[in-house]
Design a protein around this motif. Structure first.
Motif, PDB file in Angstrom:
ATOM      1  N   SER A 136      -2.184   3.441   6.997  1.00 50.88           N
ATOM      2  CA  SER A 136      -0.993   2.831   6.423  1.00 50.88           C
ATOM      3  C   SER A 136      -0.789   3.306   4.984  1.00 50.88           C
ATOM      4  CB  SER A 136      -1.108   1.309   6.474  1.00 50.88           C
ATOM      5  OG  SER A 136      -0.033   0.711   5.817  1.00 50.88           O
ATOM      6  N   PHE A 137      -1.883   3.385   4.235  1.00 50.83           N
ATOM      7  CA  PHE A 137      -1.833   3.887   2.855  1.00 50.83           C
ATOM      8  C   PHE A 137      -1.317   5.327   2.848  1.00 50.83           C
ATOM      9  CE2 PHE A 137      -3.951   6.062  -0.721  1.00 50.83           C
ATOM     10  CZ  PHE A 137      -3.469   5.309  -1.784  1.00 50.83           C
TER      11      PHE A 137
ATOM     12  N   ARG B 106     -12.204   1.034   2.252  1.00 52.21           N
ATOM     13  CA  ARG B 106     -11.179   0.300   3.009  1.00 52.21           C
ATOM     14  C   ARG B 106     -11.833  -0.310   4.248  1.00 52.21           C
ATOM     15  NH1 ARG B 106      -6.154   0.867   1.281  1.00 52.21           N
ATOM     16  NH2 ARG B 106      -5.784   2.555  -0.144  1.00 52.21           N
TER      17      ARG B 106
ATOM     18  N   THR C  46     -10.544  -1.047   7.226  1.00 53.28           N
ATOM     19  CA  THR C  46     -10.231  -0.481   8.536  1.00 53.28           C
ATOM     20  C   THR C  46      -9.532   0.856   8.381  1.00 53.28           C
ATOM     21  OG1 THR C  46      -8.016  -1.447   8.690  1.00 53.28           O
ATOM     22  CG2 THR C  46      -9.851  -2.816   9.460  1.00 53.28           C
ATOM     23  N   SER C  47      -9.611   1.655   9.429  1.00 52.76           N
ATOM     24  CA  SER C  47      -8.904   2.936   9.402  1.00 52.76           C
ATOM     25  C   SER C  47      -7.400   2.707   9.468  1.00 52.76           C
ATOM     26  CB  SER C  47      -9.385   3.870  10.505  1.00 52.76           C
ATOM     27  OG  SER C  47      -9.459   3.216  11.730  1.00 52.76           O
ATOM     28  N   ALA C  48      -6.959   1.585  10.055  1.00 49.96           N
ATOM     29  CA  ALA C  48      -5.527   1.262  10.103  1.00 49.96           C
ATOM     30  C   ALA C  48      -4.979   1.073   8.686  1.00 49.96           C
ATOM     31  CB  ALA C  48      -5.288   0.016  10.943  1.00 49.96           C
ATOM     32  N   GLU C  49      -5.755   0.414   7.820  1.00 45.62           N
ATOM     33  CA  GLU C  49      -5.335   0.244   6.424  1.00 45.62           C
ATOM     34  C   GLU C  49      -5.220   1.591   5.723  1.00 45.62           C
ATOM     35  OE1 GLU C  49      -7.155  -4.120   5.226  1.00 45.62           O
ATOM     36  OE2 GLU C  49      -8.368  -2.340   4.858  1.00 45.62           O
ATOM     37  N   MET C  50      -6.187   2.465   5.961  1.00 47.27           N
ATOM     38  CA  MET C  50      -6.155   3.783   5.337  1.00 47.27           C
ATOM     39  C   MET C  50      -4.951   4.580   5.838  1.00 47.27           C
ATOM     40  SD  MET C  50      -8.924   6.892   5.205  1.00 47.27           S
ATOM     41  CE  MET C  50      -9.019   6.953   6.968  1.00 47.27           C
TER      42      MET C  50
END
Length: 145
Positions: free
Chosen positions: A31-32, A23, A25-29
């Motif tokens: 959010s997941f 992923r 960004t950590s923000a995407e992770m």
């Protein structure tokens, strides 16, 4: 299904994806995780598993390579490899009781892997037990332990 098992499933999905495409960004992770778990405590548990496994990946892969007789990690199915990594992290670094980590890993392998994945994962993780109990693992000399 327990909440912790569900959190482990989501962690496994992220670790599996790391093998293919990390992923961005950590923000995407995060959010997941939020979308899948919808429970702050379980989101944090899953995040801790993911980050701990990533942080210790070299040591985990080295140790798994030592106990996986005649198997390189590259030759293993992606699901099996990542179930093993997650379980090894819990056993070697997170203080999860050996039996709990192995049982959870077997269930993950059965659910997401092939018909043989549960037995395969169990066989490899079983070779970590002597090490966890303070004994040298099979194939290791006492001085190496």
């Amino acid at each position: 299904m327990s909440q912790r098992r569900r959190a482990r499933e989501v962690a496994l999905q992220v670790l599996f994806e790391d093998d293919v495409n990390t992923r961005a960004t950590s923000a995407e992770m995060e959010s997941f995780l939020r979308g899948r778990l919808r429970n702050r405590g379980m989101e944090q548990f899953s995040l801790d598993l993911i980050l701990g496994t990533r942080r210790n990946l070299s040591a985990i892969d080295l140790r798994l390579g030592e106990v996986a007789a005649n198997w390189s990690l590259k030759r293993m199915a992606g699901v099996d490899r990542n179930v093993l990594r997650l379980a090894a992290y819990e056993i070697l670094f997170a203080g999860t009781p050996f039996r709990v980590a192995v049982n959870e890993a077997i269930e993950l392998a059965k659910r997401f892997g092939s018909a043989q994945s549960g037995a395969f994962v169990n066989g490899i993780l079983d070779r970590l037990k002597p090490e966890v109990e303070g004994q040298p693992a099979p194939g290791m000399k006492k001085a190496e332990a």
